[in-house]
Design an enzyme around this catalytic site. Structure first.
Site, PDB file in Angstrom:
ATOM      1  N   GLU A 116      24.945 -24.634  16.449  1.00 34.30           N
ATOM      2  CA  GLU A 116      24.498 -24.331  15.209  1.00 34.30           C
ATOM      3  C   GLU A 116      23.734 -25.492  14.377  1.00 34.30           C
ATOM      4  OE1 GLU A 116      23.895 -21.289  13.663  1.00 34.30           O
ATOM      5  OE2 GLU A 116      24.403 -20.370  15.092  1.00 34.30           O
ATOM      6  N   SER A 382       2.115   4.138  18.022  1.00 37.76           N
ATOM      7  CA  SER A 382       1.408   4.833  17.238  1.00 37.76           C
ATOM      8  C   SER A 382       2.067   5.410  16.111  1.00 37.76           C
ATOM      9  CB  SER A 382       0.666   6.065  17.990  1.00 37.76           C
ATOM     10  OG  SER A 382      -0.149   5.799  19.007  1.00 37.76           O
TER      11      SER A 382
END
Length: 645
Positions: A116, A382
């Site tokens: 991190e 779609s």
């Protein structure tokens, strides 16, 4: 009178050269004026310091109190109930005893530092080197692959600040990070971070996470276990050891390599740890509701802050609808999912105002707590086209406009329809119902991908959208929850919604801590365009690709979605009462395939799941017309109502 001899000129000292214009009568050299630029620079610095002090004072005055951050807080006991007051789950957001960094094995803290914030021990709360490195990596990749936030900045954000990406919030985060660094030692900051960070599955803090996932105290963690916990911070819902042990181990391998590269462990230790598979303590959630309970728990800090007293959370959830949703997913996936090579499914159902009624995050919560309904990022295919057509209508098109469904070249891109056959000149209504890729691509090219993306965001899509021509075919990832929430605007007459579940929060003594207020109306489309979009989506389930989703006794609207090579299949639709989105696919994005009598498309298994759930959920409800329906559909409603008498 004798002539005076001319005065003899004195010779210059030996070694000194005399310029030709030197003379006794030459005027003295001009005095050099004092340079003024140091004064100007000093004044600018002084005024800059004044303005900087004023700005710093402004932000500092709004920063939270950082005293006593190391004090222990009580564990929060949470009871979640549905809209009828029935218990959904009782959970404890377990905040274990505060564990000091010095009492843990060195590799525990080093695992978090390595993955991190590798320069944590050297920076002052901000890491300019890390920011530059992340900026270069992101620029080279063309998208975000690295973050520049330090552990201290993450602590500041998680403890005190809102998630909004405003300048004020980012400035506060930076200043609070530096302020924390000035008040606490590095080990104290690590202690704060490790004891407050969220690890997924309703767990905060490394002590609670150690007990939850591994059944041991944090000071007994092995290297592999420490790497798994450090890796889960990036995406707690996906990488916590209970949600997906294999994904957690794969992520821990990234952490172990980072630790080796940082010099925290050697190659032998890395290899041994990567070959180790720790024992995971599996946790079974409330049957049928675990995904929803986790999703609610993850939001509580936003409403309650650091308050840890026992609370009762009243939600919009409906346990009966949830049972129906679970049953529909299980039945259709058991009978049809395996035949098309689909192993997972997700469903989310809400009322048209965004109140969540049911949430199925996967086939089995006991096997995987990863919530695919709320957290899975998948291409909508779609199912994204309603935003394309709405943008086109807002730019002057109508449902009856005729366009050519044929070969087209858009800046070198030649989209093709799913079946590979072109239909020639057709209306936009027919193009939408049959999910023409060619016409959707032409509309996007005409109005601009930027306008289409803006329309989607206006309706509630929060995930990043890549503004290119192929956006028309749903190539940018979204979650089922946000896509279904965006469709709610079509169902309710054109008002934007934010999906929600928490209605109120109270103490066991009855004190109200939070009560949801109905937000102000937020129109996101005109009534005319809402009616036009409703017409298109009704046609889709009447004559188009979504026929299998249509309900027999009440008006239904919706849209299918299938991605390239059938990696994902969707159906999102609505009645007057509910909006429901269904996704079917595989966690590893493996493609699906056709089977006898089945297609791996949105009109297949997803539409069947939608139909099965909605048929059950609508039982006993009066037939109502769709809000955006036209007169012809209203007549159809009347006919359906007469048939029911």
């Amino acid at each position: 009178m004798a002539k005076r001899a001319p005065a003899k000129k004195s010779s210059p000292p030996r070694g000194k050269r005399v310029r030709r214009d030197d003379s006794e009568d030459a005027p003295p050299p001009p005095r050099k004026s004092k340079a003024v630029w140091p004064f100007i620079v000093a004044m600018l610095l002084a005024w800059g310091g004044i303005f900087g002090a004023v700005a710093y004072s402004h932000f500092l005055s709004e920063l939270p109190d950082v005293k006593n951050l190391l004090a222990e807080g009580p564990t929060r006991d949470v009871t979640i109930v549905d809209s009828q007051g029935r218990m959904v789950a009782r959970r404890g957001l377990t905040q274990g005893d505060i564990v000091k960094t010095e009492t843990l094995p060195n590799y525990v803290a080093n695992a978090f530092i390595a993955v991190e914030d590798r320069r944590f021990r050297d920076h002052f709360g901000l890491d300019p080197v890390g920011m530059v490195r992340a900026g270069i990596a992101n620029a080279l990749a063309g998208h975000v692959v690295q973050g520049g936030s330090t552990l201290t900045q993450q602590l500041a954000k998680n403890l005190f600040l809102s998630p909004s990406r405003t300048f004020d919030r980012k400035a506060q985060e930076a200043m609070l990070a530096m302020y924390l660094e000035s008040r606490y030692t590095k080990n104290q900051i690590l202690t704060l971070y490790l004891n407050r960070v969220y690890f997924g599955a309703g767990v905060f803090g490394i002590e609670a996470a150690s007990e939850k996932f591994f059944g041991k105290h944090a000071d007994q963690l092995g290297l592999t276990e420490a790497a798994m916990l450090a890796g889960s911070v990036k995406a707690p819902a996906r990488y916590n050891p209970i949600a997906d042990t294999d994904a957690s181990l794969a992520r821990s391998a990234v952490v172990l390599r980072a630790m080796r590269d940082a010099g925290f462990i050697d190659e032998a230790a890395r290899a041994a740890a990567e070959a180790t598979r720790p024992r995971i303590v599996k946790d079974s959630g409330t049957p049928g509701s675990g995904y929803f309970a986790d999703w609610v728990l993850s939001q509580l800090d936003k409403y309650l802050g650091s308050d840890r007293q026992p609370v009762i959370v009243e939600t919009s959830f409906d346990l009966q609808a949830q049972a129906m949703a679970e049953h529909a997913v299980a039945r259709l996936m058991d009978s049809e999912g395996g035949r098309i090579g689909a192993s997972q499914a997700a469903l989310v159902a809400m009322t048209p105002d965004g109140a969540i009624r049911a949430m199925v995050g996967g086939r089995s919560y006991a096997s995987s707590t990863f919530n695919r309904a709320a957290d899975a990022q998948r291409q909508p295919g779609s199912a994204f086209k309603p935003f394309v057509y709405l943008a086109a209508f807002e730019h002057g098109h109508t449902p009856d406009d005729i366009m050519n469904d044929g070969p087209v070249d858009i800046h070198g891109w030649q989209p093709k329809d799913f079946e590979g056959e072109f239909q020639g000149d057709i209306t936009l209504t027919h193009a939408f119902a049959e999910s023409s890729n060619v016409i959707a691509a032409q509309l996007t090219d005409e109005v601009g991908a930027k306008a289409v993306a803006a329309t989607a965001r206006r309706l509630g899509i929060r995930s990043p959208l890549v503004e290119v021509s192929s956006l028309a075919l749903g190539t940018s990832d979204v979650t089922p929850l946000e896509l279904t929430g965006a469709y709610a605007a079509f169902a309710n007459g054109g008002q934007g919604v934010s999906p929600f579940a928490i209605v109120s929060i109270r103490t066991k003594a009855g004190k109200i801590l939070y009560s949801r207020k109905t937000p102000e109306a937020r129109p996101v489309m005109s009534p005319e365009n809402n009616a036009a979009m409703t017409k298109l989506m009704v046609e889709t389930v009447t004559t188009g690709t979504g026929k299998t989703a249509r309900l027999a006794d009440r008006p239904t609207a919706g849209k299918t979605g299938t991605t390239q090579d059938s990696h994902d299949a969707w159906f999102v639709g609505f009645t007057a009462d509910l909006v429901c989105g269904v996704w079917v696919g595989n966690d590893n994005a493996a493609p699906m395939h056709k089977a006898p009598g089945l297609t791996a498309t949105g009109g297949g298994v997803p539409a069947h799941i939608f139909h099965a759930f909605m048929e059950d959920a609508e039982q006993g409800l009066a037939v109502q017309p769709l809000t955006g329906t036209n007169l012809a559909n209203a007549d159809a409603v009347a006919m359906a109502a007469r048939r029911m008498r």
